[in-house]
Design an enzyme around this catalytic site. Structure first.
Site, PDB file in Angstrom:
ATOM      1  N   CYS A  17     -70.660  -6.562 -34.145  1.00  0.00           N
ATOM      2  CA  CYS A  17     -69.447  -6.898 -33.195  1.00  0.00           C
ATOM      3  C   CYS A  17     -68.860  -5.675 -33.024  1.00  0.00           C
ATOM      4  O   CYS A  17     -68.102  -4.933 -34.691  1.00  0.00           O
ATOM      5  CB  CYS A  17     -68.043  -7.587 -33.744  1.00  0.00           C
ATOM      6  SG  CYS A  17     -69.359  -9.963 -32.406  1.00  0.00           S
ATOM      7  N   ASP A  18     -68.427  -5.223 -32.107  1.00  0.00           N
ATOM      8  CA  ASP A  18     -67.381  -3.539 -32.251  1.00  0.00           C
ATOM      9  C   ASP A  18     -65.478  -3.784 -32.071  1.00  0.00           C
ATOM     10  O   ASP A  18     -64.726  -5.044 -32.833  1.00  0.00           O
ATOM     11  CB  ASP A  18     -67.248  -3.039 -30.414  1.00  0.00           C
ATOM     12  CG  ASP A  18     -67.482  -4.026 -29.777  1.00  0.00           C
ATOM     13  OD1 ASP A  18     -66.548  -4.769 -29.625  1.00  0.00           O
ATOM     14  OD2 ASP A  18     -67.506  -3.354 -28.233  1.00  0.00           O
ATOM     15  N   LEU A  19     -65.083  -3.352 -32.038  1.00  0.00           N
ATOM     16  CA  LEU A  19     -63.437  -3.240 -32.424  1.00  0.00           C
ATOM     17  C   LEU A  19     -62.611  -4.575 -31.325  1.00  0.00           C
ATOM     18  O   LEU A  19     -61.805  -5.175 -31.372  1.00  0.00           O
ATOM     19  CB  LEU A  19     -62.798  -2.043 -32.468  1.00  0.00           C
ATOM     20  CG  LEU A  19     -62.625  -1.226 -33.108  1.00  0.00           C
ATOM     21  CD1 LEU A  19     -62.277  -0.168 -32.666  1.00  0.00           C
ATOM     22  CD2 LEU A  19     -61.665  -1.753 -34.319  1.00  0.00           C
ATOM     23  N   GLN A  20     -63.454  -4.822 -29.468  1.00  0.00           N
ATOM     24  CA  GLN A  20     -63.368  -5.436 -28.784  1.00  0.00           C
ATOM     25  C   GLN A  20     -62.800  -6.955 -29.537  1.00  0.00           C
ATOM     26  O   GLN A  20     -62.328  -7.966 -28.709  1.00  0.00           O
ATOM     27  CB  GLN A  20     -63.141  -5.657 -27.760  1.00  0.00           C
ATOM     28  CG  GLN A  20     -63.000  -4.079 -27.305  1.00  0.00           C
ATOM     29  CD  GLN A  20     -63.437  -2.794 -27.478  1.00  0.00           C
ATOM     30  OE1 GLN A  20     -64.507  -2.757 -28.209  1.00  0.00           O
ATOM     31  NE2 GLN A  20     -63.065  -1.748 -27.740  1.00  0.00           N
ATOM     32  N   VAL A  22     -65.832  -8.044 -29.144  1.00  0.00           N
ATOM     33  CA  VAL A  22     -67.525  -8.898 -28.781  1.00  0.00           C
ATOM     34  C   VAL A  22     -69.061  -7.603 -28.910  1.00  0.00           C
ATOM     35  O   VAL A  22     -68.424  -6.385 -29.523  1.00  0.00           O
ATOM     36  CB  VAL A  22     -67.782  -8.356 -27.363  1.00  0.00           C
ATOM     37  CG1 VAL A  22     -66.362  -9.202 -27.011  1.00  0.00           C
ATOM     38  CG2 VAL A  22     -67.455  -6.796 -27.103  1.00  0.00           C
TER      39      VAL A  22
END
Length: 137
Positions: A17-20, A22
């Site tokens: 997952c990334d910073l958002q 997701v």
């Protein structure tokens, strides 16, 4: 969901997952690749053994459409169908979130086969798929 020739269930890992919060878009391509590799195993083959025989499959094109983001811990089903278009083996792949079946991503992946350094018309995959179909009967 529609009919598929192969399906596999997986789970999103935190580091995908990334910073958002997701799944990073590049991981959908990895999920699809893993699905194709697992499908190849059901045909009695794997990429290491193919390469040892002088046969390599290369991706020539990828088109992924992102529909709904997966999140850490989500379970999903990665599905595929395939057909031939000239020398290419074309995979239609879709990823569905579980248990609700929401479509997360869909893709079209085109693959070609090189035997001993020469591009082929895909006969190697023709033989694998025909062998699988004859065993399924």
């Amino acid at each position: 969901m529609k009919e598929y020739c192969f399906q596999i269930e997986m789970k999103v890992r935190d580091y995908e997952c990334d910073l958002q919060g997701v799944v990073n878009n590049s991981n959908y391509a990895r999920y699809m690749e893993h699905t194709r590799h697992e499908y190849l195993e059901t045909l009695g083959e794997n990429f290491g053994a193919m390469h040892a025989k002088g046969v390599d499959a290369f991706i020539s094109r990828v088109d992924i459409r992102f529909k709904h983001s997966l999140r850490s811990g989500d379970r999903f089903r990665s599905c595929l169908n395939l057909w031939k278009e000239g020398p290419k083996l074309v995979f239609n792949q879709e990823i569905y979130r579980l248990p609700d079946g929401v479509l997360a991503a869909s893709g079209r992946v085109e693959s070609v086969v090189v035997e001993h350094g020469r591009l082929t018309r895909g006969e190697y995959f023709d033989r694998l798929i025909a062998n699988k179909q004859s065993h399924d009967r």
